[in-house]
Write an enzyme that holds these catalytic residues in place. Structure first.
Site, PDB file in Angstrom:
ATOM      1  N   HIS A  45      35.193  31.743  40.868  1.00 34.56           N
ATOM      2  CA  HIS A  45      34.534  30.628  40.183  1.00 34.56           C
ATOM      3  C   HIS A  45      35.206  29.300  40.566  1.00 34.56           C
ATOM      4  O   HIS A  45      34.541  28.283  40.722  1.00 34.56           O
ATOM      5  CB  HIS A  45      34.629  30.791  38.664  1.00 34.56           C
ATOM      6  CG  HIS A  45      33.928  31.994  38.124  1.00 34.56           C
ATOM      7  ND1 HIS A  45      34.607  33.103  37.673  1.00 34.56           N
ATOM      8  CD2 HIS A  45      32.607  32.265  37.965  1.00 34.56           C
ATOM      9  CE1 HIS A  45      33.736  33.996  37.239  1.00 34.56           C
ATOM     10  NE2 HIS A  45      32.517  33.533  37.413  1.00 34.56           N
ATOM     11  N   VAL A  67      35.070  35.182  47.300  1.00 38.65           N
ATOM     12  CA  VAL A  67      36.535  35.084  47.361  1.00 38.65           C
ATOM     13  C   VAL A  67      37.101  36.481  47.109  1.00 38.65           C
ATOM     14  O   VAL A  67      36.618  37.206  46.232  1.00 38.65           O
ATOM     15  CB  VAL A  67      37.060  34.079  46.303  1.00 38.65           C
ATOM     16  CG1 VAL A  67      38.587  34.019  46.331  1.00 38.65           C
ATOM     17  CG2 VAL A  67      36.473  32.695  46.557  1.00 38.65           C
TER      18      VAL A  67
END
Ligand code: PAF
Length: 286
Positions: free
Chosen positions: A39, A178
């Site tokens: 995020h 990620v």
């Protein structure tokens, strides 16, 4: 500027009206909270591209099936606020369920076809719930840009299609997944994994890497690609594949090996213990 917390729709609109009137741009990062470095990458990108960054934190009941983890989905707004302040977000919009849905919602956004295939077939109503809440958040914040992770690859395609079909006046920005050092895609649901399960989780990205190698080596038949992925997953006894999808990256249509698309999306949903993990990879066809 310190991070502001807003919980009411009217208050957020009030706060953002002068921003727009001053000609400043607004970036929205829709989330369900329990934020991690994945995020943070969305927030960093939004920070770099917009004057004001709004992050919504809302666990959306509409997108959970009756047997899914809505009630137990992890929540920690204080930790989320800390991460958001560190990454320079301006406003966290954290409405209650009653604020977003004061009465049962009867209007939905249904992105046909794309929403019922693959992951949508396994989670009926899921993408309808996602599209509806995202459309609602767009109407509330009126952002210039909105940021979504590529990890939820089909979700990103559903939202792109919704925005194109309904002419929402904003740009959708997809941000690469990620990963932890061992390749595991970051996800709020990773907290459900026991240490033994967490040790098994890298098998998802390993299977995608093997498929990417095969595509790089000229394999374009989707059945062959799927077999490579399943072969690697089969080596991990704790991994139970729920979805192994190989599709054209931009449309998610099935692949014709005689006329392969420019790039192929590999999408996985794999159960490790009771946790259903997602991963994806887009591979250019040589
Ligand atoms: O990806 C998510 O966290 C959610 O599906 C989203 C886009 C915030 C909608 O609730």
């Amino acid at each position: 500027m310190p991070l502001e917390t807003v919980t009411k729709i009217a208050e957020l609109r009030e706060r953002l009206r002068p921003v727009r009137q001053a000609g400043q741009s607004i970036g929205l990062v829709p989330t369900m909270g329990y934020l991690h470095r994945g995020h943070a990458a969305l927030v960093d990108r939004a920070r770099a591209e917009n004057d004001v960054v709004v992050v919504s934190v809302f666990v959306n009941p509409l997108q959970f099936g009756p047997k899914e983890d809505f009630a137990s989905y992890p929540r920690d707004l204080d930790a989320d606020r800390k991460l958001l302040a560190e990454h320079g977000a301006d406003i966290v919009f954290a409405p209650s369920v009653e604020e977003m849905y004061p009465r049962p919602i009867t209007t939905h956004i249904e992105v046909e076809e794309l929403s019922v295939r693959l992951e949508g077939e396994r989670r009926p109503g899921h993408f309808r719930g996602v599209a509806t809440v995202v459309g609602k958040l767009f109407n509330i914040a009126l952002p210039d840009r909105a940021y979504f992770g590529e990890k939820d690859y089909q979700q990103l395609q559903v939202i792109r299609r919704m925005v194109a079909d309904l002419s929402f006046p904003l740009e959708i920005v997809g941000v690469p997944t990620v990963r932890d050092v061992d390749g595991v895609a970051l996800s709020s649901r990773n907290v459900y994994l026991s240490p033994v399960e967490r040790a098994a989780a890298p098998v998802l990205s390993r299977s995608l890497a093997a498929a990417a190698d095969a595509i790089g080596g000229g394999t374009v038949d989707p059945q062959d690609i799927e077999a490579v992925v399943r072969g690697v997953l089969a080596d991990e006894p704790l991994a139970a594949p729920d979805l192994v999808a190989v599709a054209a990256a931009d449309t998610l249509e099935p692949i014709d090996p005689k006329a392969p698309p420019p790039s192929i999306a590999l999408m996985l949903a794999v159960r490790i213990g009771r946790t259903r993990l997602l991963d994806q990879r887009v591979v250019a066809v040589p």
